[in-house]
Write an enzyme that holds these catalytic residues in place. Structure first.
Site, PDB file in Angstrom:
ATOM      1  N   ASP A 193       0.695  -1.302   0.311  1.00 11.01           N
ATOM      2  CA  ASP A 193       0.153   0.316  -0.039  1.00 11.01           C
ATOM      3  C   ASP A 193       1.501   1.058   0.372  1.00 11.01           C
ATOM      4  O   ASP A 193       2.592   1.261   0.406  1.00 11.01           O
ATOM      5  CB  ASP A 193      -1.258   0.364   1.374  1.00 11.01           C
ATOM      6  CG  ASP A 193      -1.792   1.261   1.329  1.00 11.01           C
ATOM      7  OD1 ASP A 193      -2.616   1.288   0.053  1.00 11.01           O
ATOM      8  OD2 ASP A 193      -1.925   1.523   2.240  1.00 11.01           O
ATOM      9  N   ASP A 195       0.176   4.716   0.910  1.00  7.41           N
ATOM     10  CA  ASP A 195      -0.286   6.204   1.454  1.00  7.41           C
ATOM     11  C   ASP A 195      -0.504   5.862   3.238  1.00  7.41           C
ATOM     12  O   ASP A 195      -0.659   4.121   3.826  1.00  7.41           O
ATOM     13  CB  ASP A 195      -1.712   6.689   1.404  1.00  7.41           C
ATOM     14  CG  ASP A 195      -1.589   7.779   0.063  1.00  7.41           C
ATOM     15  OD1 ASP A 195      -2.674   8.760   0.561  1.00  7.41           O
ATOM     16  OD2 ASP A 195      -1.045   7.446  -0.318  1.00  7.41           O
TER      17      ASP A 195
END
Length: 407
Positions: A193, A195
């Site tokens: 991922d 953020d």
């Protein structure tokens, strides 16, 4: 009739001890059935299981050799029942329990010992993966990590992990438990991922602040957390708030993105070790491309902002990268690369990463909220992102050997 004898030898380590004991055993006509040796803090510990077909002066021969070699040597006859028990135990599944923290409190050993005993597990081996603590008393540069090998009959892994999570929270220690297998050191694909995993920010929040609509975007996020909106609905509504944002702001934010602790070291070693690295993000390709250029990711998959005449339109191109899409992409990339899912790793922090984490052979929740930590199989909260290397099983010494200066 063959007798099975367990030989135990301990003492200050020095060259030639194995050779000396080997010659003594050979003089007695012993056959080697199993052996293990380790040196810790300068003390050698050797255990050898041997078979002996006839009576021989084994004990006297070993004592003489021990005196010459500076070793305390004992010989214990092993019963058929004990031998059978050891054989069965050696065939039981192995678990790897990893302790990670800036520093490890001594009390955690007692707690872990009690926890493993409660589940009928034997601690087979304990060794350190991290570097030693500096003489000046400072914490180790990349944190402290100890790995324990456990064996026992089939256990309830979910219950064990739940108790380990609670225990770790009490002591400020990450406790990861994974099943040992041939794939552990043969994983080849790592998906991240972006953020709050690779960077210390949620980009959409930063964009909203710069556009003066942060409170409106936060209100939509809150509705999604209450279950009033699904990810795609909330994502589209938040995006609509960004309509009219100048493209130059995107570049300014991209240039100032704060990287997560340890990400540069992690990526450097993953690339040197030949892993394929991928960003799978519900964020934006504009920023993922920036990270790809800076850190060397092999590929990125994120949401494409629609920009017209230098302004954000508030729309994104299909398909939207949500939880289902992340998990599907991980599977597709693994298949394309000729990998099985056991060879994949996924790292993320949010609820929309859980399907991806569950799909991967090794799923790691990184600095995640309690709900995500409790649902993920593994989690890291106390160290930088490069602690992922410990969970794969790499020693700090292994990694230092990769440095150009060490060649």
């Amino acid at each position: 009739m063959t007798r099975r004898i367990l030989i135990r030898a301990t003492g200050t380590a020095r060259p030639g001890q194995l050779a000396g004991l080997g010659r003594a055993l050979a003089r007695c006509g012993a056959r080697l059935l199993d052996i293990n040796q380790s040196v810790t803090f300068g003390i050698v510990s050797l255990e050898a299981l041997v078979g002996l077909d006839e009576d021989a002066a084994l004990e006297a021969t070993l004592n003489e050799a021990g005196d010459e070699l500076g070793l305390d040597v004992q010989a214990v006859q092993v019963s058929a029942d004990d031998y059978q028990h050891w054989t069965v135990q050696a065939g039981q599944p192995r678990l790897i329990l990893t302790l990670l923290a800036p520093r490890l409190p001594a009390g955690i050993l007692a707690e872990v010992g009690a926890l493993t005993a409660e589940h009928g597990l034997t601690v087979e081996l304990i060794h350190r993966l991290s570097g030693r603590e500096p003489l000046d008393g400072e914490a180790p540069e990349y944190g402290a990590c100890v790995e324990c090998w456990l064996r026992g009959e089939e256990v309830d892994l979910e219950a064990l992990r739940e108790k380990a999570l609670a225990l770790g929270a009490m002591h400020g220690v990450d406790i990861a438990i994974q099943e040992d297998s041939i794939w552990r050191r043969h994983r080849r694909l790592v998906c991240f991922d972006m953020d709050s995993t690779l960077i210390q920010a949620e980009v959409i929040d930063e964009l909203a602040r710069r556009h003066g609509v942060y409170d409106e975007v936060a209100a939509v996020t809150e509705r999604a957390m209450r279950g009033e909106l699904d990810f795609q609905q909330s994502f589209r509504e938040r995006m609509s708030k960004l309509k009219g944002l100048d493209e130059s702001v995107l570049n300014e934010i991209a240039e100032s993105l704060p990287l997560m602790d340890g990400v540069e070291r992690l990526m450097k070693h993953l690339k040197r070790l030949g892993y394929r690295t991928v960003i799978l993000s519900g964020g934006f390709t504009y920023f993922a491309r920036h990270l790809q250029k800076h850190l060397g990711f092999d590929e990125i998959h994120a949401n494409e902002l629609v920009i017209e005449n230098g302004k954000v339109t508030g729309d994104v191109r299909e398909p939207i990268v949500d939880a289902d899409r992340k998990a599907a992409l991980l599977q597709e990339i693994a298949e394309r690369e000729g990998l099985c899912l056991e060879q994949t790793i996924a790292v993320g922090d949010g609820a929309n990463d859980l399907k991806m984490l569950a799909t991967a052979g090794l799923g790691i929740a990184y600095r995640a909220k309690p709900l995500v930590r409790s649902r993920a199989r593994q989690s890291i909260s106390t160290l930088g992102l490069d602690a992922v290397l410990y969970l794969i099983g790499y020693r700090q010494g292994d990694l230092e050997a990769l440095e150009p200066s060490s060649k």
